[in-house]
Design an enzyme around this catalytic site. Sequence first.
Site, PDB file in Angstrom:
ATOM      1  N   ASN A  71       0.870  -1.182   0.000  1.00  0.00           N
ATOM      2  CA  ASN A  71       0.000   0.000   0.000  1.00  0.00           C
ATOM      3  C   ASN A  71       0.904   1.228   0.000  1.00  0.00           C
ATOM      4  OD1 ASN A  71      -2.085  -1.777   0.320  1.00  0.00           O
ATOM      5  ND2 ASN A  71      -2.858  -0.847   2.195  1.00  0.00           N
ATOM      6  N   LYS A  80     -14.889  -4.229  12.559  1.00  0.00           N
ATOM      7  CA  LYS A  80     -13.613  -4.674  13.142  1.00  0.00           C
ATOM      8  C   LYS A  80     -13.697  -4.798  14.662  1.00  0.00           C
ATOM      9  CE  LYS A  80     -10.858  -3.307   9.299  1.00  0.00           C
ATOM     10  NZ  LYS A  80      -9.538  -3.590   8.773  1.00  0.00           N
ATOM     11  N   PHE A 104      -7.607   3.106  11.881  1.00  0.00           N
ATOM     12  CA  PHE A 104      -7.657   4.155  10.876  1.00  0.00           C
ATOM     13  C   PHE A 104      -8.500   3.664   9.708  1.00  0.00           C
ATOM     14  CE2 PHE A 104      -4.836   7.862  11.442  1.00  0.00           C
ATOM     15  CZ  PHE A 104      -4.414   7.587  12.736  1.00  0.00           C
ATOM     16  N   PRO A 138      -3.986 -11.635   7.464  1.00  0.00           N
ATOM     17  CA  PRO A 138      -4.743 -11.517   8.711  1.00  0.00           C
ATOM     18  C   PRO A 138      -5.098 -10.053   8.941  1.00  0.00           C
ATOM     19  CG  PRO A 138      -2.399 -11.816   9.160  1.00  0.00           C
ATOM     20  CD  PRO A 138      -2.589 -12.015   7.678  1.00  0.00           C
ATOM     21  N   ASP A 139      -6.257  -9.803   9.503  1.00  0.00           N
ATOM     22  CA  ASP A 139      -6.630  -8.428   9.852  1.00  0.00           C
ATOM     23  C   ASP A 139      -6.150  -8.180  11.286  1.00  0.00           C
ATOM     24  OD1 ASP A 139      -7.940  -6.079  10.721  1.00  0.00           O
ATOM     25  OD2 ASP A 139      -9.362  -6.295   9.066  1.00  0.00           O
ATOM     26  N   ILE A 140      -5.092  -7.413  11.405  1.00  0.00           N
ATOM     27  CA  ILE A 140      -4.436  -7.235  12.711  1.00  0.00           C
ATOM     28  C   ILE A 140      -5.340  -6.443  13.657  1.00  0.00           C
ATOM     29  CG2 ILE A 140      -2.319  -6.449  13.850  1.00  0.00           C
ATOM     30  CD1 ILE A 140      -1.049  -6.599  10.961  1.00  0.00           C
ATOM     31  N   LYS A 152     -16.787   0.294   9.225  1.00  0.00           N
ATOM     32  CA  LYS A 152     -15.512  -0.391   9.505  1.00  0.00           C
ATOM     33  C   LYS A 152     -15.296  -0.511  11.019  1.00  0.00           C
ATOM     34  CE  LYS A 152     -12.388   0.140   6.223  1.00  0.00           C
ATOM     35  NZ  LYS A 152     -11.413   0.803   5.355  1.00  0.00           N
ATOM     36  N   ASP A 176      -3.812  -5.909   2.061  1.00  0.00           N
ATOM     37  CA  ASP A 176      -4.904  -6.854   2.361  1.00  0.00           C
ATOM     38  C   ASP A 176      -4.592  -8.274   1.907  1.00  0.00           C
ATOM     39  OD1 ASP A 176      -6.770  -5.174   3.649  1.00  0.00           O
ATOM     40  OD2 ASP A 176      -7.100  -4.174   1.723  1.00  0.00           O
ATOM     41  N   LYS A 192      13.912 -15.235  -8.467  1.00  0.00           N
ATOM     42  CA  LYS A 192      13.352 -14.167  -9.295  1.00  0.00           C
ATOM     43  C   LYS A 192      12.608 -14.741 -10.506  1.00  0.00           C
ATOM     44  CE  LYS A 192      14.573  -9.936 -11.667  1.00  0.00           C
ATOM     45  NZ  LYS A 192      15.597  -9.255 -12.427  1.00  0.00           N
TER      46      LYS A 192
HETATM   47  N1  CTP Z   1      -5.650  -3.181   9.242  1.00  0.00           N
HETATM   48  C1  CTP Z   1      -4.988  -4.194   9.894  1.00  0.00           C
HETATM   49  N2  CTP Z   1      -4.715  -5.353   9.240  1.00  0.00           N
HETATM   50  C2  CTP Z   1      -5.096  -5.524   7.964  1.00  0.00           C
HETATM   51  C3  CTP Z   1      -5.779  -4.507   7.287  1.00  0.00           C
HETATM   52  C4  CTP Z   1      -6.051  -3.327   7.962  1.00  0.00           C
HETATM   53  O1  CTP Z   1      -4.622  -4.018  11.053  1.00  0.00           O
HETATM   54  N3  CTP Z   1      -4.814  -6.668   7.360  1.00  0.00           N
HETATM   55  C5  CTP Z   1      -5.992  -1.963   9.978  1.00  0.00           C
HETATM   56  C6  CTP Z   1      -5.301  -0.708   9.509  1.00  0.00           C
HETATM   57  O2  CTP Z   1      -4.090  -0.493  10.219  1.00  0.00           O
HETATM   58  C7  CTP Z   1      -6.330   0.362   9.823  1.00  0.00           C
HETATM   59  C8  CTP Z   1      -7.658  -0.352   9.655  1.00  0.00           C
HETATM   60  O3  CTP Z   1      -7.369  -1.737   9.775  1.00  0.00           O
HETATM   61  O4  CTP Z   1      -6.270   0.775  11.172  1.00  0.00           O
HETATM   62  C9  CTP Z   1      -8.376  -0.116   8.381  1.00  0.00           C
HETATM   63  O5  CTP Z   1      -7.543  -0.350   7.299  1.00  0.00           O
HETATM   64  P1  CTP Z   1      -8.107  -0.269   5.844  1.00  0.00           P
HETATM   65  O6  CTP Z   1      -7.071  -0.647   4.883  1.00  0.00           O
HETATM   66  O7  CTP Z   1      -8.805   1.058   5.652  1.00  0.00           O
HETATM   67  O8  CTP Z   1      -9.272  -1.343   5.960  1.00  0.00           O
HETATM   68  P2  CTP Z   1      -9.495  -2.695   5.262  1.00  0.00           P
HETATM   69  O9  CTP Z   1      -9.846  -3.692   6.292  1.00  0.00           O
HETATM   70  O10 CTP Z   1      -8.355  -3.015   4.383  1.00  0.00           O
HETATM   71  O11 CTP Z   1     -10.813  -2.380   4.462  1.00  0.00           O
HETATM   72  P3  CTP Z   1     -11.025  -2.019   2.910  1.00  0.00           P
HETATM   73  O12 CTP Z   1      -9.817  -2.463   2.190  1.00  0.00           O
HETATM   74  O13 CTP Z   1     -12.257  -2.789   2.592  1.00  0.00           O
HETATM   75  O14 CTP Z   1     -11.264  -0.551   2.894  1.00  0.00           O
END
Ligand code: CTP
Length: 397
Positions: free
Chosen positions: A208, A341, A323, A303-305, A337, A276, A286
């Site tokens: 990102n 979450k 955020f 994983p969504d931390i 969101k 993501d 390579k």
């Molecule tokens: N975040 C996280 N782990 C992930 C993705 C996101 O901890 N794998 C956290 C980010 O640090 C931020 C929040 O989740 O605090 C939202 O991140 P964002 O990228 O806006 O959300 P997504 O879950 O990726 O949602 P989307 O892509 O559908 O907007």
Amino acid sequence: MLADKRILLIIGGGIAAFKSLDLIRRLRERGAHVTPVLTRAGSEFVTPLSVSALAGEKLYQDLFDLTAEAEMGHIELSRAADLVVVAPATADLMGKMAAGLANDLASTLLMATDKRVLIAPSMNVRMWEHPATQRNLATLKEDGVLCVGPTEGDMACGEFGYGRLAEPMDIVAAIDAALSDGPMKGKHVLVTSGPTHEPIDPVRYIANRSSGAQGTAIARALAALGADVTFVTGPADVAPPSNVRVVKVQTAAEMLDAVMAAPAADAAVFAAAVADWHVANAGPSKIKKDGNGLPELRFAENPDILATVSQLTKGRPKLVVGFAAETDDVIANATAKRLRKGCDWIVANDVSPATGIMGGAENDVTLITADGSEDWPRMGKDEVATRLAQQIADALL
Ligand code: CTP
């Protein structure tokens, strides 16, 4: 607050050096001990005798003063203090500090110290405004150096503008603030920051966009309030603050591991722009353009931390802040969101390219909590960080 505190005062060579005598007097009136260090240039403006007489302590001037080394080495001298203060901090001293030079006693002490450093710059307005000085100032702030002044006014050189040394009482107040415990004393806060890099092969990755500026500023602001900060950062453009525990990671999986391995936190701020997806079929070597068509990448979800920590049943921080960087329907998306979450607060911002927020110095955020939303005016990322850190401190009271 200053009683029995030890201040190592480095007096640089500027016309304002005479004000350091008043500073010494005011510090001593408040019970502080002042160990003075006078640079060679400084001794052109104030006499060694007046400095040591006012301080009531031995004056240090020369790195190779063997008597001093026998009494107290320069490393020890730099660490015996509670705070190192540079007043006046000249353009030359700031340049040395930013570059990491150690070629005289003052600069060596500044390199060797493990204590906080407060500078009170003073110089001609053109020198202050020079890009080199401003660049050095930015570097020093990134390194966690505190700064008071300069103020605006008439200068000894006949010009008018910024460059006057802060008044001694303002320097005393800044010293007091630097030495006070702060509302976050004893609290541990976890901050994630920067992007994650997900390898495609050993030389390529997906990521990102993120400079890490906002997360870094938040970690610094929390530390300034006295918090013990664990700063888990992906490969960011900006350097991490110096007064936090830094854990460097590359991928989302590593970031999750580092977050879970961190000591229990009172609050956690997830400012990282986590990718993501990772590439499930990332190769160990390579990928070559070998004429067999385009490579096919298979993505797997990371994983969504934030969600993982928000939904912990044991050891969940009291306050979890996420955020939401959005390009459309910012408030609606961020509100959803927060609920999805399970975090307590979401800091929402519009990162459409036209806003200039991604990679820029400013941010325009809305703080969304269970009680509703609070629209903050557009301001510097440092100011957003200070305001957020203060609200976190209030919430933890
Ligand atoms: N975040 C996280 N782990 C992930 C993705 C996101 O901890 N794998 C956290 C980010 O640090 C931020 C929040 O989740 O605090 C939202 O991140 P964002 O990228 O806006 O959300 P997504 O879950 O990726 O949602 P989307 O892509 O559908 O907007």
